[in-house]
Design a protein around this motif. Structure first.
Motif, PDB file in Angstrom:
ATOM      1  N   ARG A  46       0.792  -1.241  -0.053  1.00  0.00           N
ATOM      2  CA  ARG A  46       0.028   0.024  -0.006  1.00  0.00           C
ATOM      3  C   ARG A  46       0.871   1.034  -0.171  1.00  0.00           C
ATOM      4  N   ALA A  47       1.953   1.336   0.834  1.00  0.00           N
ATOM      5  CA  ALA A  47       2.829   2.447   0.934  1.00  0.00           C
ATOM      6  C   ALA A  47       3.452   2.714  -0.223  1.00  0.00           C
ATOM      7  N   LEU A  48       3.961   1.616  -1.043  1.00  0.00           N
ATOM      8  CA  LEU A  48       4.583   2.079  -2.268  1.00  0.00           C
ATOM      9  C   LEU A  48       3.599   2.300  -3.462  1.00  0.00           C
ATOM     10  N   ARG A  89       4.807   3.917  -6.894  1.00  0.00           N
ATOM     11  CA  ARG A  89       5.637   2.933  -7.079  1.00  0.00           C
ATOM     12  C   ARG A  89       4.946   1.451  -7.183  1.00  0.00           C
ATOM     13  N   ARG A  90       4.010   1.445  -8.287  1.00  0.00           N
ATOM     14  CA  ARG A  90       3.347   0.487  -8.479  1.00  0.00           C
ATOM     15  C   ARG A  90       4.033  -0.947  -8.770  1.00  0.00           C
ATOM     16  N   ILE A 142      -3.893  -2.651  -6.488  1.00  0.00           N
ATOM     17  CA  ILE A 142      -2.917  -1.911  -7.240  1.00  0.00           C
ATOM     18  C   ILE A 142      -2.905  -2.192  -8.813  1.00  0.00           C
ATOM     19  N   LEU A 143      -3.433  -3.317  -9.319  1.00  0.00           N
ATOM     20  CA  LEU A 143      -3.524  -3.588 -10.838  1.00  0.00           C
ATOM     21  C   LEU A 143      -4.732  -2.864 -11.269  1.00  0.00           C
ATOM     22  N   SER A 144      -5.633  -2.485 -10.391  1.00  0.00           N
ATOM     23  CA  SER A 144      -6.778  -1.706 -10.933  1.00  0.00           C
ATOM     24  C   SER A 144      -6.320  -0.493 -10.977  1.00  0.00           C
ATOM     25  N   SER A 145      -5.465   0.258 -10.058  1.00  0.00           N
ATOM     26  CA  SER A 145      -5.160   1.315 -10.114  1.00  0.00           C
ATOM     27  C   SER A 145      -4.213   1.618 -11.109  1.00  0.00           C
ATOM     28  N   ALA A 166      -4.699   4.305 -14.342  1.00  0.00           N
ATOM     29  CA  ALA A 166      -3.734   5.313 -14.643  1.00  0.00           C
ATOM     30  C   ALA A 166      -3.390   5.577 -16.035  1.00  0.00           C
ATOM     31  N   ALA A 167      -3.386   4.218 -16.661  1.00  0.00           N
ATOM     32  CA  ALA A 167      -2.985   3.940 -17.999  1.00  0.00           C
ATOM     33  C   ALA A 167      -4.166   4.605 -18.904  1.00  0.00           C
TER      34      ALA A 167
END
Length: 266
Positions: free
Chosen positions: A217-219, A224-225, A258-261, A265-266
């Protein structure tokens, strides 16, 4: 005379690191290993009687000498003499601090500075603040709780079968407080600070799912995905290699977020 007649600021006990015990500004920490064990066991049970059989188990395990209880009495006598040296007045009630009870002994430190008590109070208040939706206060209190520590609990004391689970429990509480403090930091946006701690923690505890989830989560919060996803795959490999287990649902959900975010973003 009662122990209440002694200014409590004149007595200080520390167990979160090397054992330290002072009275009237004078260090009265024993140096003999078994006396250190006796004092430590009483300190971790402060305010409650420790039975003579518990002392015997701690000091000699399954092979106590025939003179075990007499030797224990000698250790208690030496501790009292050591404590008495801190006071000019011979009538100072050392026996009201280290008390003899039917079947055992008791150390009483009423409201005196005691780092374990301070840690417990601060960490409890911090957890409550976090659970009540105040991560800023929670982070502050938990940080203060962790600052009380000076090293591993009773790091310079020989640890026997009675002290061992108690010390392990205290170390576990420190780990919980640290994870709670990191959680509080993440909730208030201090993800860069959290990352600095989590780099070390995840290296030290390669199978701890909670701190790995926090690290991911922090990354992710720091943008920094790819590194966050790398942490998931590293943990999955460790779990499979060591335990033959897949990451928990919580970790898999964190990976999905993370994958969804990244897709968004893409």
């Amino acid at each position: 005379m009662s122990v209440k007649s002694i200014d409590v600021t004149e007595i200080a006990m520390s167990v979160l690191g090397p054992l330290q015990f002072s009275m009237n500004g004078i260090d009265v920490t024993p140096t003999a290993p078994k006396q250190m064990q006796v004092l430590s066991l009483m300190a971790l049970n402060e305010g409650q009687m420790v039975t003579s059989s518990s002392f015997v188990d701690e000091l000699w395990a399954e092979r106590p000498p025939k003179s075990a209880k007499t030797t224990l009495q000698t250790y208690i006598l030496h501790l009292r003499k050591l404590m008495s040296k801190a006071f000019k007045d011979e009538s100072t009630p050392v026996r009201d601090i280290l008390l003899t009870r039917q079947g055992g002994y008791l150390l009483r430190l009423p409201m005196a500075p005691f780092d374990l008590r301070q840690f417990n109070e601060l960490s409890t208040e911090g957890r409550i603040a976090l659970s009540q939706g105040d991560p800023q206060r929670g982070s502050h209190l938990l940080r203060k709780a962790l600052e009380v520590w000076r090293g591993p609990a009773l790091v310079d004391v020989p640890i026997g079968s009675v002290l061992e689970p108690k010390v392990r429990g205290i170390q576990t509480q420190r780990q919980i407080a640290l994870e709670n403090r990191i959680e509080a930091d993440l909730r208030v946006g201090r993800h860069e600070e959290a990352i600095l701690d989590l780099v070390t923690l995840t290296a030290q505890q390669p199978l701890n799912e909670n701190i790995h989830e926090q690290y991911m989560r922090a990354l992710n919060l720091a943008g920094r995905r790819s590194e966050a996803l790398g942490i998931f795959h590293r943990l999955r490999k460790n779990l499979m290699d060591e335990l033959g287990l897949e990451p928990s649902l919580k970790l898999q959900q964190a990976q999905h977020v993370i994958l969804s975010s990244a897709s968004s973003a893409a």
